[in-house]
Design an enzyme around this catalytic site. Sequence first.
Site, PDB file in Angstrom:
ATOM      1  N   LYS B  64       0.877  -1.182   0.131  1.00 28.36           N
ATOM      2  CA  LYS B  64       0.173  -0.034  -0.255  1.00 28.36           C
ATOM      3  C   LYS B  64       1.010   1.316   0.046  1.00 28.36           C
ATOM      4  O   LYS B  64       0.604   2.315  -0.574  1.00 28.36           O
ATOM      5  CB  LYS B  64      -0.803  -0.005   1.244  1.00 28.36           C
ATOM      6  CG  LYS B  64      -1.914  -0.883   1.098  1.00 28.36           C
ATOM      7  CD  LYS B  64      -2.716  -1.359   2.349  1.00 28.36           C
ATOM      8  CE  LYS B  64      -3.671  -2.524   2.120  1.00 28.36           C
ATOM      9  NZ  LYS B  64      -4.500  -2.869   3.263  1.00 28.36           N
ATOM     10  N   GLN B 108      -3.529  -1.527   9.810  1.00 28.59           N
ATOM     11  CA  GLN B 108      -3.885  -2.760   9.199  1.00 28.59           C
ATOM     12  C   GLN B 108      -4.355  -3.865   9.919  1.00 28.59           C
ATOM     13  O   GLN B 108      -4.107  -3.630  11.372  1.00 28.59           O
ATOM     14  CB  GLN B 108      -2.433  -3.497   8.523  1.00 28.59           C
ATOM     15  CG  GLN B 108      -2.244  -4.715   7.926  1.00 28.59           C
ATOM     16  CD  GLN B 108      -2.737  -4.563   6.597  1.00 28.59           C
ATOM     17  OE1 GLN B 108      -2.901  -3.606   5.995  1.00 28.59           O
ATOM     18  NE2 GLN B 108      -3.393  -5.621   6.273  1.00 28.59           N
ATOM     19  N   ASP B 131      -9.963   3.915   5.058  1.00 33.93           N
ATOM     20  CA  ASP B 131     -10.227   2.538   4.960  1.00 33.93           C
ATOM     21  C   ASP B 131     -11.471   2.121   5.161  1.00 33.93           C
ATOM     22  O   ASP B 131     -11.972   0.874   4.896  1.00 33.93           O
ATOM     23  CB  ASP B 131      -9.172   1.821   5.644  1.00 33.93           C
ATOM     24  CG  ASP B 131      -9.006   0.140   5.250  1.00 33.93           C
ATOM     25  OD1 ASP B 131      -9.226   0.013   3.842  1.00 33.93           O
ATOM     26  OD2 ASP B 131      -8.455  -0.652   6.086  1.00 33.93           O
TER      27      ASP B 131
END
Lengths: 292, 292
Positions: B64, B108, B131
């Site tokens: 990412k 994450q 996200d």
Amino acid sequence: MTTTSSQDLTNTARPMVGTDLAAEMVAKAAERARKLQDATGVQPCLATVLVGDDPASATYVRMKQNRSKKAGIGSVSVVLPAETTTEQLVAELTRLSEDPAVHGILLQHPVPDQIDERAAFEAIAPAKDVDGVTMHSFAAMAFGQPGLRSCTPGGILRLLEAYDVPLAGAHAVVIGRSPILGKPAGMLLLASNATVTYTHSRTRGLPELVRQADVVVAAVGKPNFVRGDWLKPGAVVVDAGYNEGNVGDVHAEEAARVASLLTPVPGGVGPMTIALLLEQTVDAAEAQTARR
Amino acid sequence: MTTTSSQDLTNTARPMVGTDLAAEMVAKAAERARKLQDATGVQPCLATVLVGDDPASATYVRMKQNRSKKAGIGSVSVVLPAETTTEQLVAELTRLSEDPAVHGILLQHPVPDQIDERAAFEAIAPAKDVDGVTMHSFAAMAFGQPGLRSCTPGGILRLLEAYDVPLAGAHAVVIGRSPILGKPAGMLLLASNATVTYTHSRTRGLPELVRQADVVVAAVGKPNFVRGDWLKPGAVVVDAGYNEGNVGDVHAEEAARVASLLTPVPGGVGPMTIALLLEQTVDAAEAQTARR
């Protein structure tokens, strides 16, 4: 000579009555309100906000205030003119959210067209959202987090629980997807491990989908919309509709011949909704008092 | 002597490829990032937070960051030890939420077991939730409000849109109900007027339910879980699974013989997820820069 003993002419569904259960819930909430007041001097207080002069809305608000009073819950009544702007309503709700004497806030809906209802709901502090209308409350229901519940869906779940309706693995079909009824009802059913189908005005083959349901939640606001032949024999049917003339969303007479459990209208979901509102007002008052 | 021309041996599903579409999205995001920097001197910045030393998670984060860099998006990398507490992680995410140089935050997941993942997610400011993991973002998706989307569900919707899959009135069956994949995917499909069924580990008769679906979204994390004979001929199948050895949740070979459109693994949903992450980081940077 033949006697008609066929299922067609016999009402078989057991009524899933909310009245007694709701009365029990209110009695317990009243007891807790009294204890809180004895211990801390704080009386739980529900603020009701009514915008405009719709007679039905005014009646609902008055009823909620009366029930609050009977349960030993104080109430503050705010009535705003029909031409109130979003900004004015948001300001009022913000003021109530910040008022330490108010523990719960109920904005009676629908609000007049010029108002951004979502913006208004979001001005209610999540801790005081005893009607369960904020985005925070919705997500908390969806994610199994602590929080206040939308009163009608929360009341429906309590009713299903009281009647020992098995939800894990059951297929629940929700008819209607409003932000304070259908959507949260589906999320609470999903949290109870039901398989959940959301249906709505754009759904194709609705009767066939409903016919698969072990549990039907009708929340569409159309009188007698769900017919008897849409139901699987033995289905549990929750009628969250409340249309003019005390008519639900489910054709009661037809459904009673097919369902195993059916909420009456009135006396089914309605009393549970108000009972949960009062219970959550006391929950909120306890939480806010403990926090000080 | 007989030639086998039956459907059984012919791959019929058109692949629903994410790679090119994702590349287009990233190119546009990069262009917008460049323009923002030219106009204001502000480079969009994504903060990645990794807790512990799981090699797969480290690889995802690195990927990412690399993609961000290629798109002209800055990145800040925070790596915390495996024994980090919820409080420490919340403090770090709160710090990043308050840091004006950071526009988007990616935690994450999964995080180590001792951490309350929901508490950590909620420490991300909704405006920086690129996200789409916060309760606010979920409710915004459910209620059609402005907000950032969960990247995988949002990417899936973009892919369905690009392939002109009709969603209004279609029956979509979502397999899996995680807070950042199945649940928001269902809400986005519902917002597109699909009839949506949520299925999960407690669902009974899953194959029969899936067989009713016009659109299947598999988000269950079990390799080759969805079999060809679970699918209605012509179904659109989205495989959001990404299991060891590049294997999806759908048995690709079997599904290809039945479905009309099928996402490949890899190259289907995966690239769309990252593209949306980058796009939303630029969205967030633009919004935060405009606000100053």
